[in-house]
Scaffold this active site. Structure first.
Site, mmCIF file in Angstrom:
data_model
loop_
_atom_site.group_PDB
_atom_site.id
_atom_site.type_symbol
_atom_site.label_atom_id
_atom_site.label_comp_id
_atom_site.label_asym_id
_atom_site.label_seq_id
_atom_site.Cartn_x
_atom_site.Cartn_y
_atom_site.Cartn_z
ATOM 1 N N HIS A 153 30.373 -0.821 35.639
ATOM 2 C CA HIS A 153 29.602 -2.226 34.727
ATOM 3 C C HIS A 153 28.529 -2.132 34.980
ATOM 4 C CE1 HIS A 153 33.078 -3.716 33.322
ATOM 5 N NE2 HIS A 153 33.741 -3.544 34.489
ATOM 6 N N CYS A 185 33.656 0.907 31.514
ATOM 7 C CA CYS A 185 35.014 0.588 31.784
ATOM 8 C C CYS A 185 35.944 1.045 30.882
ATOM 9 C CB CYS A 185 34.647 -0.617 32.237
ATOM 10 S SG CYS A 185 36.296 -1.019 33.458
ATOM 11 N N GLU A 217 25.895 -4.114 33.475
ATOM 12 C CA GLU A 217 25.548 -5.823 32.924
ATOM 13 C C GLU A 217 26.066 -6.047 34.550
ATOM 14 O OE1 GLU A 217 28.388 -4.147 32.076
ATOM 15 O OE2 GLU A 217 30.199 -5.095 31.762
#
Lengths: 193, 251
Positions: free
Chosen positions: A175, A77, A177
């Site tokens: 992202h 990001c 994650e």
């Protein structure tokens, strides 16, 4: 494997740490130059404002350390955006790893872009076992135009870069994650490079 | 292409998920962490946790619960309820929340939006707005929709955008709990007035309501609770129907 998550006070590091834990890895959240230099893999996260994040990197001399790293480095990001030459956000000079300028989305689309977008034209080790048109979770107001280091694209008002690679440096706008099983696959791929 | 998001909302009271009709008569709909995992594995795009007792009782939100959720699930989630300060937000984000939602505290202290956006970035600041149409005017309501204000919904929406909100979560008090569909006219107006994503809430009862909220209501995301908690609508089935109707969704 020693995994270092660079801690410079910008962003949600917990969810990244938890995601790595779910994959069976322990990561060290650190600002120590020695720990970062000696890690097998380095993850450079970040959310928030480019210029204040850059100031924080400079304050701890991480702006010099990061571009000199030799092991695989993954920017996520804002981390990816800071790896570019320049960002329109706060008129910020970046780390200069990727030869690209970060621009703001125009107001013809909703800003920030928030949600799951399809990623296409996937290239390289980062996207092993990830299908074309897979969905990844994105939250951002600034974007990187297509350039010679682009290894994945998405469309939001036009095609732009959602992943880049140059030598040992990798960057993803989305992202991983927070991108369900596909995001976890990408993290696994990075850790296997 | 950016997809439309389906967001189950877990209203939390005393650590349990509850959902009532017009915010009253609460029913127990299960363990929040189990529910969160179930939704993450079954097509939910995001989750929202609202501690509905928090604003009324001035109770701080459930940082411990947030941490447990963040450890388990691999999709983004927002936490709201009783957030009144930069410190509250810091605790929640550090516990693993991706976004926070503020409501009454933003109305009482609008500058809080600016402070949070500056410190954490506007991408993680959701401003929730509860509103009800009174004498032909949409008015903002506080404290879980119980206290009316004289603030116009659309004026407030523009102001929260200007102050740095990243998203607006709009709940129509007239529709909430009715299962008669979302407030599509107000939603469409909101969506053209502001240039940040709008999450629609209140009124989901069937698949057609979701199709309407994305087409007529121009919403970027749709939030619902009981229809998901009591398995009246399965998200996977819903998304197939949405895709059949040319609405982009993540499948």
């Amino acid at each position: 494997m020693n995994i270092a998550i660079i801690d410079y006070g910008a962003g949600n590091i917990q969810s990244l740490k938890f995601a790595l834990n779910r994959l069976g890895y322990e990561a060290i959240v650190t600002k120590s130059a020695t720990v970062i230099k000696n890690a097998d893999k380095v993850i450079f996260p970040g959310v928030g404002h480019a210029s204040s994040a850059m100031d924080k990197l400079k304050a701890t001399k991480l702006d010099v350390l990061i571009p000199a790293l030799k092991q695989p480095v993954l920017g996520i990001c804002l981390g990816m955006q800071l790896m570019c030459n320049y960002s329109e956000e706060g008129n910020t000079k970046g780390l200069g790893i990727f030869d690209a300028k970060v621009k703001r989305f125009p107001n013809t689309v909703k800003v920030p872009q928030i949600g799951w977008n399809e990623i296409t034209n996937l290239e390289g080790a980062l996207f092993k076992n990830i299908r074309e048109n897979e969905f990844m979770y994105l939250v951002h107001s600034y974007y990187v135009p297509l350039n010679s280091t682009t290894v994945a694209k998405a469309t939001y008002y036009k095609l732009y870069s959602v992943a880049m690679q140059k030598d040992n440096f990798y960057g993803v706008q989305f992202h991983p994650e927070k991108s369900s099983a596909a995001g976890e696959q990408l993290l696994k791929n990075f850790l296997k490079i | 292409m950016l997809t439309k998001r389906i967001i189950p909302c877990l209203d939390i009271k005393n650590g349990r998920t509850v959902k009532g009709v017009n915010f009253l008569n609460l029913r127990d709909a299960g363990n929040p962490i189990e529910l969160a995992e179930m939704y993450a594995n079954n097509g939910a795009d995001e989750l929202v946790f609202l501690d509905i007792t928090a604003t009324e009782q001035k109770r701080k939100t459930l940082a411990a619960l947030v941490k447990k959720v963040a450890e388990k699930i691999n999709i983004p989630f927002t936490v709201g309820g009783g957030i009144t300060s930069v410190e509250d937000v810091e605790v929640l984000l550090n516990s693993g929340a991706d976004k926070v939602s503020i409501n009454s505290s933003a109305v009482k202290n609008p500058n809080l939006i600016n402070q949070l956006a500056t410190k954490f970035g506007n991408q993680c600041i959701v401003v929730a707005i509860d509103a009800k149409k009174i004498k032909n005017e949409w008015l903002v309501h506080l404290v879980g929709g119980k206290v009316p204000t004289t603030i116009n919904l659309f004026d407030w929406a523009k102001e929260v955008e200007r102050r740095g909100a990243g998203e607006i979560l709009f709940t129509s008090m007239d529709n909430d709990g009715t299962k008669n569909g979302f407030s599509n006219t107000a939603l469409a107006t909101l969506s053209t007035l502001v240039n940040i994503p709008i999450i629609a809430s209140g009124g989901a009862g069937n698949t057609l309501h979701f199709i309407d909220v994305f087409t007529k209501g121009k919403a970027d995301a749709a939030l619902a609770a009981s229809v998901f908690h009591f398995k009246e609508i399965e998200i996977k089935v819903l998304k197939k129907q949405l895709r059949k109707n040319n609405i982009p969704v993540r499948i």
